[in-house]
Design a protein around this motif. Structure first.
Motif, short mmCIF file in Angstrom:
data_model
loop_
_atom_site.label_atom_id
_atom_site.label_comp_id
_atom_site.label_asym_id
_atom_site.label_seq_id
_atom_site.Cartn_x
_atom_site.Cartn_y
_atom_site.Cartn_z
N GLY A 1 35.52 51.61 32.93
CA GLY A 1 36.70 52.45 32.78
C GLY A 1 37.92 51.64 32.38
O GLY A 1 38.08 50.49 32.79
N SER B 1 36.83 50.23 36.98
CA SER B 1 37.92 50.37 36.02
C SER B 1 38.82 49.14 36.08
O SER B 1 39.09 48.59 37.15
N HIS C 1 38.36 50.39 41.49
CA HIS C 1 39.55 50.36 40.64
C HIS C 1 40.19 48.99 40.85
O HIS C 1 40.78 48.72 41.90
N ALA D 1 41.91 51.62 32.78
CA ALA D 1 43.01 52.22 33.55
C ALA D 1 44.33 51.95 32.82
O ALA D 1 44.54 50.87 32.27
#
Ligand code: DX5
Ligand code: ZN
Length: 217
Positions: free
Chosen positions: A112, A88, A66, A114
């Motif tokens: 991804g 992400s 992330h 976010a």
């Protein structure tokens, strides 16, 4: 499809990282969630690619990175070199989101998008089809151990409706921040497919038992 669990190591004691990775390896976790922060996009700095590289040789679960960093495209290649499976990037941090999502996919990783808590689901309209999952922040990004923001339930339903309308069947929605055994069931019922949990897992007396509880809630 049943939901999946991605334990976040952000809040662990890093002198114990080897033990933490063993716990995750031996648990029912589906991924390991790695929070990369640059001190610019979020008011905190966590760890970067040398640490992720070390983790990669000890972890038996797919790595879910992330990126809470500005201009994340600069580091997509590094994520691939480290062996990340999912990456992400924040909608709020990308001027050319469509291009970055393609770039992540070109490296064979799942891409991804976010969203921060204040960012509406509607911004996904023209990019969700280029993504493999969406990560909804249910706290303001930067720190573990914060209180869950309840408007997330509504946003999950909105993303789910959009994905269904666009024919994206079983599109994974990942929820990150303040997830615990009290809200996990409700999140899954609202349409969450992946639950990130940091504090709830690693502050529990038995982290692997908590992972199991979140997984079978
Ligand atoms: C916050 C991070 C989260 C965090 C979750 O910016 O993105 O992944 O580690 O921690 P908890 O589950 O404690 O809210
Ligand atoms: Zn995270």
């Amino acid at each position: 499809m049943s939901h999946r669990i991605s334990p976040s190591i952000l809040g662990v004691d890093f002198t114990e990282l080897g033990k933490v990775l063993n716990i995750i390896n031996e648990s029912e976790a589906d991924y390991i969630h790695l929070d990369v922060m640059d001190g610019v996009f979020v008011p905190n700095i966590s760890f970067g690619f040398p640490v992720i590289k070390s983790i990669s040789s000890h972890i038996g679960k797919p790595m879910d990175a992330h990126l809470m960093i500005t201009d994340p495209d600069r580091y997509v290649e590094r994520c691939a070199e480290c062996g990340c499976s999912m990456v992400s990037v924040h909608y709020e941090a990308c001027t050319h989101l469509d291009r970055i999502l393609s770039h992540i996919r070109e490296y064979g990783m799942k891409a991804g998008i976010a969203l921060n808590p204040h960012t509406p689901a509607s911004v996904l309209e023209y990019s969700i089809e280029k993504a493999d999952f969406v990560l909804l922040m249910s706290v303001n990004p930067g720190f573990g151990g914060q209180k869950f923001i309840s408007s997330t339930y509504r946003k999950i339903e909105e993303v789910r409706k959009m994905a269904d309308r666009l024919g994206l069947k079983d599109f994974p929605i990942e929820i990150d921040g303040g997830v615990n055994s009290d809200n996990a069931g409700k999140l899954v019922n609202a349409g969450a497919g992946i639950l990130v949990a940091g504090n709830a897992v690693f502050n529990a007396p038995n982290p692997s038992e908590m992972i199991r509880l979140l997984k079978w809630c």
